[in-house]
Design an enzyme around this catalytic site. Structure first.
Site, PDB file in Angstrom:
ATOM      1  N   TYR A   1       0.790  -1.150   0.232  1.00 51.39           N
ATOM      2  CA  TYR A   1       0.017  -0.006  -0.111  1.00 51.39           C
ATOM      3  C   TYR A   1       0.894   1.316  -0.147  1.00 51.39           C
ATOM      4  O   TYR A   1       0.321   2.322  -0.152  1.00 51.39           O
ATOM      5  CB  TYR A   1      -0.828  -0.076   0.961  1.00 51.39           C
ATOM      6  CG  TYR A   1      -2.116   0.983   0.997  1.00 51.39           C
ATOM      7  CD1 TYR A   1      -2.970   0.829   0.010  1.00 51.39           C
ATOM      8  CD2 TYR A   1      -2.191   1.910   1.966  1.00 51.39           C
ATOM      9  CE1 TYR A   1      -4.053   1.622  -0.275  1.00 51.39           C
ATOM     10  CE2 TYR A   1      -3.157   2.838   1.757  1.00 51.39           C
ATOM     11  CZ  TYR A   1      -4.138   2.585   0.693  1.00 51.39           C
ATOM     12  OH  TYR A   1      -5.326   3.710   0.334  1.00 51.39           O
TER      13      TYR A   1
ATOM     14  N   TRP B   1       2.603   3.318   2.459  1.00 56.63           N
ATOM     15  CA  TRP B   1       2.847   4.248   3.426  1.00 56.63           C
ATOM     16  C   TRP B   1       3.908   3.939   4.331  1.00 56.63           C
ATOM     17  O   TRP B   1       4.034   4.835   5.445  1.00 56.63           O
ATOM     18  CB  TRP B   1       1.380   4.564   4.054  1.00 56.63           C
ATOM     19  CG  TRP B   1       0.735   5.260   3.314  1.00 56.63           C
ATOM     20  CD1 TRP B   1      -0.543   5.187   2.837  1.00 56.63           C
ATOM     21  CD2 TRP B   1       0.600   6.745   3.493  1.00 56.63           C
ATOM     22  NE1 TRP B   1      -1.049   6.176   2.079  1.00 56.63           N
ATOM     23  CE2 TRP B   1      -0.487   7.178   2.690  1.00 56.63           C
ATOM     24  CE3 TRP B   1       1.339   8.009   3.983  1.00 56.63           C
ATOM     25  CZ2 TRP B   1      -0.678   8.673   2.316  1.00 56.63           C
ATOM     26  CZ3 TRP B   1       1.171   9.340   3.601  1.00 56.63           C
ATOM     27  CH2 TRP B   1       0.218   9.731   2.870  1.00 56.63           C
TER      28      TRP B   1
END
Length: 765
Positions: free
Chosen positions: A108, A110
């Site tokens: 993802y 982050w």
């Protein structure tokens, strides 16, 4: 020793001793530094760190295959050589037996602000060289926006990257009408790190000049400081916007020249707005019982909006709910009816207060990036459809005008994210993860996702390796030298993938013969050659620690388009703003019409579910951490109530349940339950509670997918349905619940404790 670094929520100077950060300080130039920096001290040697490679005992004993033991099993410590061999063999097996489509690369992004050690880039580069993988599109934050806005205005990226700047708003805007507020807590964060936080100062300058802010939100503090707070029923923003538009149309306040010149489809939308076909005018009187606000308040506001320079803003949170496509579409339509799009200090904004990007001037160049290559596998899913994909292989589904088929995933490969924070309906996610053969997770910490893995790869943190980073709306490009040596037996992902690639026969293609430091110099030098201005050599940049880049000041969103709509055509079929989209209408979806429409969601106070679950829970971003990152830190832990995530509720609702500040409550519906600590707060609308996301998932019984989370993760409660057939975005921001005082002995919070780790058996002989 001391050093400097960059996080998603700000630059910092650090004191380091005994391999850990002991203190941090924001740079002097940051006028509003984030309190999230307080989570860094103690984070590098925390007990939740993964000390070395580990394999789930059941997978090691029985081999790959579906199992309900994920999340409840012990782990066996293995060497790096053993892990590399096991993982390489399993990837070969999956590819040879089921094909590359059977690997889901679910990362993802982050995990770090760094541009080389960006976990998503590293894992996707590796998997593409392996032969490809099933990928995902869009994000949990912007799943609906990423689909609807390109259809309506030709882009979604430029709405953030080239938004009207805070300086322009502060100097020229008369009225900000904010749907979903402008939450300062979210303006701490940017994708590639951030070095300044100007939003609060800009809003104060707007007020000092006489500008006004109106906030439609169930939370008073969604706007910091003075504003007109209109505490609307959650999820009803589209009905409010329609009512405001109805006044503009009925009182001849709509700018019909703008609508005819810069837009298409308004007359067809106006028939819906006025109720000419369905007999239901979308008037303030129609909207009042839906949104819980007086009709006269809406009518007066519509007239004020037409009387001065007005910017209509829509937060990202409003599209993280059922029919989430409608709020940004209708917000843009309302701004178009005012006719002020492209005018200085007026128009439309999406995402102010959602991240520290809208309102900041973009830099005039691209940034260095690790090349990922091309994915040979074309199969993809909308990012929030993970459980659907894993539970329904071979099933066909509609998405954005396409008919697609869910692949049969055998290996989930995750690096750089925690779906137990992002994803909805965690009991369903756990059952979905149970049906695959192998789950691989790279993580520095024993998060819930790591505990549900079969093969656990201990990654370094961003502060234990060398990198550099910057953001497209931040003028400072920063060096990120390692502040400490890697914890225990952890490695950076690049080293892990290099060893795996070598074992699988494409090591040279992956590394291109470069070390970490050589990659940084290579990426920097290649980037420098593309620039039309001079930058220092890599070594001089690294020594200086930062580099200031030129930016575009004073932007107004779509000003070029307004000045010359033929030269600066939008990327829509018509080249104009599509208030009515023939393309969407032709899809024939019954949950997303060809124009902005009010659809009553299932999870709202006006629906039948509210009879059983009478409180509307807002599962928004936390104020004390980024997503679930560093929930172990002092800032995050300081907000807990008896060790549980705080749930805010109105005094009236607390009194009706016999609750006081500091009580622990059970929050529940028919999907699941969790414990939380009560904060009584009149800044929350009655019948609304607010429980932020990001508390590490901690089931009372790790073997039971339906077990109560004792720590306060709201995603045990949320529904796992898409926004609509069009986008299938995340709907995790809104859910109906009931709350009751918890009785009995409080269970311990074990979220930050490592699982049982068994030492590997010594070799025979």
């Amino acid at each position: 020793m001391s050093g400097s670094g960059l996080t998603h929520w700000g630059a910092f100077h650090a004191q380091v001793a005994d391999g850990d950060i002991t203190a941090v300080q924001a740079p002097a130039g940051d006028v509003d530094p984030s309190p999230l920096l307080g989570n860094l001290p103690g984070s590098l040697r925390h007990r939740a760190r993964i000390a070395g490679p580990a394999v789930r005992r059941g997978w090691l004993d029985d081999g790959p295959g579906p199992t309900d033991r994920r999340g409840a099993d012990d782990f066996v410590a293995v060497s790096w050589a053993e892990l590399t061999d096991l993982l390489a063999d399993e990837l070969r097996r999956v590819v040879d037996t089921h094909g590359n489509e059977a690997i889901y690369g679910g990362s993802y992004g982050w995990a770090s602000a760094g541009r080389f050690h960006h976990a998503q880039s590293q894992v996707h580069r590796f998997l593409k060289l392996l032969g490809g993988y099933t990928s995902s599109r869009h994000s949990y934050s912007l799943g609906a926006t990423g689909v609807i806005m390109p259809r309506v205005v030709g882009t979604h990226d430029d709405l953030f990257k080239r938004s009207t700047s805070w300086d322009v708003i502060a100097e020229h805007t008369d009225l900000m009408v904010c749907f979903g507020g402008i939450a300062m807590k979210n303006t701490a964060v940017n994708h590639g790190g951030t070095t300044a936080h100007p939003a609060r100062d800009a809003l104060n300058r707007l007020r000092a000049r006489g500008g006004r802010i109106v906030s439609f939100s169930p939370l008073r503090d969604d706007v910091d400081g003075d504003c007109t707070w209109l505490p609307s029923v959650p999820g009803t923003d589209v009905a409010i916007m329609l009512a405001l538009g109805h006044v503009l149309a009925q009182e001849n306040l709509a700018d019909r020249d703008f609508l005819a010149t810069y837009c298409v489809g308004y007359p067809r939308f106006e028939r819906y707005l006025l109720g000419l076909d369905d007999g239901v005018p979308k008037s303030p009187e129609w909207a009042a019982p839906i949104c819980g606000l007086p009709a006269d308040t809406l009518r007066t506001l519509a007239r004020q909006m037409a009387a001065g320079r007005t910017i209509v803003t829509v937060s990202w949170s409003l599209q993280r709910t059922e029919h989430g496509e409608q709020a940004p579409w209708m917000g843009l339509t309302l701004a178009a009816m005012l006719g002020q799009i492209g005018l200085t200090g007026a128009g439309f904004g999406h995402g102010y207060g959602s991240m520290n990007e809208p309102g900041l001037p973009p830099i005039r160049c691209r940034l260095p990036v690790l090349p990922q290559g091309v994915n040979p596998v074309q199969t993809f899913i909308p990012v929030a459809a993970v459980s659907d994909m894993l539970l329904h292989p071979g099933e066909r589904f509609e998405f954005n005008g396409l008919t697609l088929t869910y692949p049969d995933i055998r290996c989930v490969y995750w690096a750089g994210g925690n779906p137990f924070h992002h994803h909805q309906n965690l009991p369903r996610l756990r059952r979905a993860l149970a049906r695959v053969d192998t789950v691989v997770v790279h993580d520095p910490y024993w998060t819930a996702m790591a505990k549900h893995a079969d093969i656990v790869v201990p990654s370094t943190t961003a502060y234990e390796r060398n990198d550099f980073s910057g953001s497209r709306n931040d003028p400072v490009f920063m060096a990120m030298p390692a502040l400490a040596t890697p914890f225990a037996n952890s490695r950076n992902d690049y080293e892990t993938f290099a060893a795996l690639a070598e074992s699988l026969g494409f090591g040279e293609q992956f590394t291109e013969g470069r070390t970490e430091r050589q990659w940084l110099a290579h990426l920097y030098d290649g980037w420098a050659r593309t620039l039309d201005f001079t930058v220092p050599t890599f070594e001089d940049f690294w020594s200086a620690g930062s580099l200031r880049l030129p930016v575009e000041e004073g932007l107004t969103l779509l000003a070029d388009f307004r000045a010359d709509p033929d030269t600066y055509r939008l990327g829509t079929p018509s080249g104009r703003i599509e208030i009515f989209s023939d393309t969407i209408a032709d899809f024939g979806y019954d949950d997303c019409a060809g124009h902005p429409t009010w659809f009553a969601p299932q999870e709202w106070l006006g629906g039948p579910r509210a009879q059983r679950y009478p409180l509307h829970l807002i599962a928004n971003q936390p104020a004390t951490r980024l997503h679930s990152q560093l929930d172990t830190g002092a800032t995050s832990q300081g907000s807990k109530i008896q060790g549980r995530e705080p749930i805010r509720m109105n005094p009236r609702d607390a009194a009706a349940r016999g609750l006081s500040h500091g009580d622990v409550v059970r929050v529940f519906n028919d999907r699941g339950s969790c414990l939380a600590g009560v904060v009584v707060d009149a800044a929350v609308r009655p019948e609304v509670v607010q429980l932020p996301t990001g508390a590490w998932y901690d089931p009372l019984d790790p073997a039971d997918p339906d077990s109560m989370c004792v720590h306060g993760n709201p995603n045990v409660l949320t529904t796992d349905i898409g926004t609509s057939t069009l986008a299938r975005g995340s709907t995790g921001a809104h859910v109906l619940v009931q709350v009751e005082k918890f009785s009995g002995t409080l269970p311990p919070v074990r979220a930050h404790e490592p699982p049982t780790l068994i030492a590997a058996s010594p070799p025979a002989g």
